[in-house]
Scaffold this motif. Structure first.
Motif, PDB file in Angstrom:
ATOM      1  N   THR A 150       0.941  -1.222  -0.035  1.00 30.83           N
ATOM      2  CA  THR A 150       0.007  -0.046   0.014  1.00 30.83           C
ATOM      3  C   THR A 150       0.839   1.186   0.159  1.00 30.83           C
ATOM      4  N   LYS A 151       2.079   1.163   0.050  1.00 25.81           N
ATOM      5  CA  LYS A 151       3.181   2.196   0.091  1.00 25.81           C
ATOM      6  C   LYS A 151       4.452   1.778  -0.930  1.00 25.81           C
ATOM      7  N   ALA A 152       4.696   2.657  -1.686  1.00 22.72           N
ATOM      8  CA  ALA A 152       5.983   2.399  -2.294  1.00 22.72           C
ATOM      9  C   ALA A 152       6.539   3.821  -2.593  1.00 22.72           C
ATOM     10  N   PRO A 153       8.085   3.843  -2.947  1.00 18.79           N
ATOM     11  CA  PRO A 153       8.739   5.056  -2.917  1.00 18.79           C
ATOM     12  C   PRO A 153       8.737   5.280  -4.248  1.00 18.79           C
ATOM     13  N   GLU A 184      12.734   8.605 -11.787  1.00 14.18           N
ATOM     14  CA  GLU A 184      12.086   7.641 -12.700  1.00 14.18           C
ATOM     15  C   GLU A 184      10.512   7.386 -12.549  1.00 14.18           C
ATOM     16  N   TYR A 185      10.214   7.193 -11.295  1.00 14.18           N
ATOM     17  CA  TYR A 185       8.618   6.901 -11.229  1.00 14.18           C
ATOM     18  C   TYR A 185       8.142   7.638  -9.644  1.00 14.18           C
ATOM     19  N   PRO A 186       6.954   8.253  -9.706  1.00  9.10           N
ATOM     20  CA  PRO A 186       6.465   8.626  -8.286  1.00  9.10           C
ATOM     21  C   PRO A 186       6.057   7.612  -7.376  1.00  9.10           C
ATOM     22  N   GLY A 187       6.043   8.065  -6.241  1.00  4.96           N
ATOM     23  CA  GLY A 187       5.846   7.141  -5.151  1.00  4.96           C
ATOM     24  C   GLY A 187       4.108   7.411  -4.832  1.00  4.96           C
ATOM     25  N   PHE A 188       3.674   6.476  -3.896  1.00  5.86           N
ATOM     26  CA  PHE A 188       2.390   6.350  -3.511  1.00  5.86           C
ATOM     27  C   PHE A 188       2.105   5.948  -2.006  1.00  5.86           C
ATOM     28  N   VAL A 189       1.258   6.415  -1.168  1.00  3.92           N
ATOM     29  CA  VAL A 189       0.975   6.173   0.122  1.00  3.92           C
ATOM     30  C   VAL A 189      -0.431   6.038   0.298  1.00  3.92           C
ATOM     31  N   VAL A 243       1.588  -3.833   3.863  1.00  6.44           N
ATOM     32  CA  VAL A 243       3.220  -3.427   3.870  1.00  6.44           C
ATOM     33  C   VAL A 243       3.664  -2.471   2.992  1.00  6.44           C
ATOM     34  N   SER A 244       4.701  -1.878   3.219  1.00  6.21           N
ATOM     35  CA  SER A 244       5.405  -0.862   2.402  1.00  6.21           C
ATOM     36  C   SER A 244       6.717  -1.438   1.439  1.00  6.21           C
TER      37      SER A 244
END
Ligand SMILES: [Zn+2]
Length: 367
Positions: free
Chosen positions: A172-175, A284-289, A314-315
């Motif tokens: 559910t979260k990635a940088p 390169e790519y945006p994150g999301f939370v 998890v992140s």
């Protein structure tokens, strides 16, 4: 409902089709046939043409009346070596023969989506409107997802199947991530005759490196110099040095601040030494939370519960097509496929995990 033999057979067929990034044509054609057989409307977009590949994103639409629109996606391309994959089944595990990757990343995800569609058809299940996207060139910078015109489809929620770990794990979260070259340009001179006429690029870089933040910057942020290259001979003052750099953060703002600080330090130190600094680092790519009570997460958690599978949010430390969809405004989660040791010759997947993932997907559409 979920048919173990059928999903395994389909998975084995697919891993035997080589599909390195930008060369997914055979895989795409195979999937077009299956989607048509299952009664979906099939489209191929121009992501292949845009990115210099031989296959676009393969899109399948399964219409439904008056319900929400769900996106299911997995990527077609794999890392190399994948030219000849010979899968072996042993004790409920599928692995390669040790001379190639397996390609469970991400054909495990594709197999689960196809099995879900087969169950829907076989049992004539009521379902939301479904948009399936098999994306091209994920492994080399999420190129397919970036090119995909998702806004055409009015999607409510996205379920991306592209994480290692056991089914039930929900990313559910990635940088956000930036990558590229920090280049210091000094001045060459004969190292024995006139070193004072030169500017050693490595010396300049070394001074800057002692001042920038590297490694774990904070709980959400990391940065690294992974490759250093420069110089031609011991008798020449090193004229240029290139540092391959990356930085990641769950916070887009923290990443921006870190990058600015790093570039400023390199610029200032270069100036002190009379050298030049060139920055070729790009986001390169945006994150999301996603917040834990977002509806897309609740849908997956409830589906896992009905399937009797424990779920956890998890992140992630890496990027996937999920980053792109969230950034395009579609709440999307990345679900674990069960693939293990991906991008190595030891890659494997447990058959029971493939089955579990398909069960979760069937429960998602029933929910
Ligand atoms: Zn993947």
């Amino acid at each position: 409902m979920v048919n173990e033999n059928r999903i395994v057979e389909n998975f084995l067929d697919m891993v035997k089709i080589p599909s390195p990034s930008k060369n997914e044509r055979k895989m795409g054609d195979y999937l077009i046939e299956i989607l048509k057989e299952l009664g979906l409307e099939v489209e191929e977009d121009n992501a292949g043409i845009k990115n210099g590949g031989n296959c676009g994103n393969i899109i399948g639409i399964l219409k439904s009346q008056g319900r929400k629109k769900y996106l299911f996606s997995a990527h077609m391309d794999t890392v190399v070596p994948c030219e000849k994959i010979t899968p072996i089944i042993e004790n409920g595990i599928i692995k390669s023969d040790g001379t190639s990757i397996l390609g469970g990343d991400d054909k495990g995800g594709i197999a689960a989506i196809i099995e879900m569609l087969r169950v829907i058809k076989e049992k004539n299940l009521d379902h939301p409107e479904i948009v399936v996207v098999f994306s091209m060139a994920e492994e080399i910078g999420l190129l397919g997802a970036k090119a995909f015109e998702v806004e055409k489809y009015n999607i409510d929620f996205g379920f991306i199947l592209d994480s290692s770990g056991k089914p039930g794990k929900i990313i559910t979260k990635a940088p956000s991530a930036a990558r590229g070259v920090l280049k210091v340009i000094g001045k060459p001179a004969h190292a024995g005759i006139s070193p004072e006429n030169g500017i050693n690029a490595l010396t300049v870089a070394a001074h800057a490196i002692t001042k920038i933040k590297l490694g774990r910057v904070d709980s959400e942020t990391t940065s690294n110099i992974g490759v250093v290259s420069g110089g031609q001979a011991t008798n020449i003052v090193m004229p240029t040095v290139e540092l391959q750099y990356e930085a990641r953060s769950l916070s887009n703002e923290k990443l921006e601040n870190l990058l600015k600080e790093t570039f400023d330090i390199f610029s200032n130190v270069a100036e002190e030494f009379g050298a030049k600094f060139e920055n070729e680092v790009n986001v390169e790519y945006p994150g999301f939370v996603l917040d834990d009570n977002e509806e897309v997460i609740t849908i997956v958690k409830e589906a896992c519960e009905r399937a009797g599978i424990t779920s956890e949010t998890v992140s992630s430390g890496g990027g996937s097509d999920t980053n792109i969809y969230n950034n395009k405004g579609i709440p999307a989660v990345n679900l674990a496929v069960g693939m293990t040791k991906v991008h190595t010759l030891e890659e494997y997947i447990e058959i029971s995990d493939l089955v579990k993932l398909a069960k979760i997907l069937v429960e998602i559409i029933k929910g």
